[in-house]
Enzyme design. Structure first.
Site, mmCIF file in Angstrom:
data_model
loop_
_atom_site.group_PDB
_atom_site.id
_atom_site.type_symbol
_atom_site.label_atom_id
_atom_site.label_comp_id
_atom_site.label_asym_id
_atom_site.label_seq_id
_atom_site.Cartn_x
_atom_site.Cartn_y
_atom_site.Cartn_z
ATOM 1 N N LYS A 32 0.751 -1.056 -0.202
ATOM 2 C CA LYS A 32 -0.176 -0.153 0.089
ATOM 3 C C LYS A 32 0.857 1.240 -0.073
ATOM 4 C CE LYS A 32 -2.671 1.662 3.646
ATOM 5 N NZ LYS A 32 -2.518 3.194 3.908
ATOM 6 N N ASP A 59 -3.341 4.209 -2.142
ATOM 7 C CA ASP A 59 -4.346 4.871 -1.061
ATOM 8 C C ASP A 59 -4.261 6.403 -1.082
ATOM 9 O OD1 ASP A 59 -5.967 5.033 1.201
ATOM 10 O OD2 ASP A 59 -4.370 4.403 2.404
ATOM 11 N N LYS A 61 -7.494 8.418 -1.750
ATOM 12 C CA LYS A 61 -8.600 8.592 -1.111
ATOM 13 C C LYS A 61 -9.231 10.001 -1.733
ATOM 14 C CE LYS A 61 -7.813 7.080 3.775
ATOM 15 N NZ LYS A 61 -6.397 6.651 3.488
ATOM 16 N N ASP A 64 -13.706 14.794 -5.079
ATOM 17 C CA ASP A 64 -13.757 16.285 -5.738
ATOM 18 C C ASP A 64 -15.028 16.093 -6.631
ATOM 19 O OD1 ASP A 64 -12.890 18.656 -6.966
ATOM 20 O OD2 ASP A 64 -10.885 18.363 -6.610
ATOM 21 N N THR A 119 -11.944 6.235 10.746
ATOM 22 C CA THR A 119 -11.936 6.044 12.093
ATOM 23 C C THR A 119 -11.620 7.103 13.050
ATOM 24 O OG1 THR A 119 -9.851 5.209 11.546
ATOM 25 C CG2 THR A 119 -11.746 3.702 11.780
ATOM 26 N N ARG A 211 2.896 -1.267 10.802
ATOM 27 C CA ARG A 211 4.028 -1.337 11.842
ATOM 28 C C ARG A 211 4.296 -2.535 12.339
ATOM 29 N NH1 ARG A 211 1.430 3.750 14.719
ATOM 30 N NH2 ARG A 211 -0.418 2.570 13.747
HETATM 31 O O1 C5P Z 1 0.895 0.552 11.238
HETATM 32 P P1 C5P Z 1 -0.757 0.158 11.049
HETATM 33 O O2 C5P Z 1 -0.740 -1.316 10.771
HETATM 34 O O3 C5P Z 1 -1.550 0.731 12.019
HETATM 35 O O4 C5P Z 1 -1.107 0.718 9.585
HETATM 36 C C1 C5P Z 1 -2.400 0.599 9.083
HETATM 37 C C2 C5P Z 1 -2.615 1.349 7.982
HETATM 38 O O5 C5P Z 1 -3.811 1.502 7.593
HETATM 39 C C3 C5P Z 1 -1.918 2.977 7.896
HETATM 40 O O6 C5P Z 1 -1.533 3.207 6.475
HETATM 41 C C4 C5P Z 1 -3.146 3.742 8.057
HETATM 42 O O7 C5P Z 1 -3.162 4.975 7.578
HETATM 43 C C5 C5P Z 1 -4.159 3.040 7.294
HETATM 44 N N1 C5P Z 1 -5.544 2.900 7.674
HETATM 45 C C6 C5P Z 1 -5.993 2.667 9.151
HETATM 46 N N2 C5P Z 1 -7.476 2.817 9.622
HETATM 47 C C7 C5P Z 1 -8.222 3.425 8.836
HETATM 48 C C8 C5P Z 1 -7.803 3.615 7.370
HETATM 49 C C9 C5P Z 1 -6.633 3.624 6.938
HETATM 50 O O8 C5P Z 1 -5.177 2.441 10.070
HETATM 51 N N3 C5P Z 1 -9.447 3.480 9.231
#
Ligand code: C5P
Length: 232
Positions: A32, A59, A61, A64, A119, A211
């Site tokens: 991603k 990603d 998003k 417009d 979220t 992460r």
């Molecule tokens: O590091 P982590 O596993 O928390 O990363 C989750 C990824 O998913 C990040 O790129 C974050 O921006 C994305 N994301 C999220 N929650 C959402 C939408 C996208 O964690 N509701």
């Protein structure tokens, strides 16, 4: 496509991203690319990662007017990404225009996924700032149904919502779910999390994992653990 682990490459530069991807010698994970990396490095980073054999979820998003989104989606489609996304809040006309822009002359196109309520938005901020007074879970489900009716392929949602989304929109409507953590791992700033195994159980189609893989001591082992729990 379906049932895959997508690694969120939330890096600030090409160098950091390539250092990370170089660790993967035996497999080509689905990647991603988000706003930070795309705005730092531009379309070249998408082309380079694609040329290395990875599938890409871009990603960005989009949100417009329909004509602008249609044209932007056409550009992204030509980059040969596999999945891209937009805000369902852009409404049906924007989503339909996006699909038109994405569709290539041969009829193929990347999968198009909707973001519903972020979220980071809660009931209070949604009511105060957006003047939406329905329960937030209902708002998310309504956005999912609107996206489905516009012809989109799925939504981004919490793994905790994936079962309900499939119940309302059908098993084929894709759920892409971030917020995944190992049972013995750090939760970090994610509030509602699920293990890869539980996300599989509840019916997520793709998990997005950042992460727990990118910051792991051994990212390849962490990726393989995700795949073993979620896909096998
Ligand atoms: O590091 P982590 O596993 O928390 O990363 C989750 C990824 O998913 C990040 O790129 C974050 O921006 C994305 N994301 C999220 N929650 C959402 C939408 C996208 O964690 N509701």
């Amino acid at each position: 496509m379906g049932k895959d682990v997508i690694i969120a490459c939330d890096f600030a530069s090409r160098e950091q991203t390539m250092n990370f991807l170089d660790k993967f010698t035996d497999e080509k994970p689905f990647v991603k690319i988000g706003m930070e990396l795309y705005y730092a490095e531009g379309p070249a980073i998408v082309k380079e990662i694609k040329a290395r054999g990875h599938k890409i979820f871009l990603d960005l998003k989009l949100h417009d007017i329909p004509n602008t989104v249609k044209k932007a989606m056409n550009v992204l489609s030509n980059l040969d990404v596999d999945i891209t996304n937009l805000h369902a809040a852009g409404t049906t006309a924007m989503m339909k225009a996006a699909l038109e822009g994405l569709t290539r002359p041969d009829g193929t196109r990347p999968l198009l996924i909707a973001v519903t309520q972020l979220t980071s938005t809660d009931q209070e901020s949604m009511e105060r700032d957006l003047l939406i007074h329905e329960p937030i879970d209902e708002v998310v489900m309504h956005y999912a149904e609107t996206a489905k009716n516009a012809g989109l392929d799925g939504i981004v949602c919490s793994p905790l919502e994936a079962g309900k989304v499939h119940g309302r929109c059908g098993e084929k409507f894709l759920t892409i779910t971030p917020g995944v953590r190992f049972a013995d791992g750090d939760v970090g700033d994610q509030k509602r999390v699920m293990t890869p195994a539980a996300a599989k159980e509840i019916g997520s189609d793709y998990i997005v994992v950042g992460r727990p893989i990118t910051q792991a001591e051994d990212p390849v082992a962490a990726y393989r653990r995700c795949v073993a729990e979620f896909c096998d």
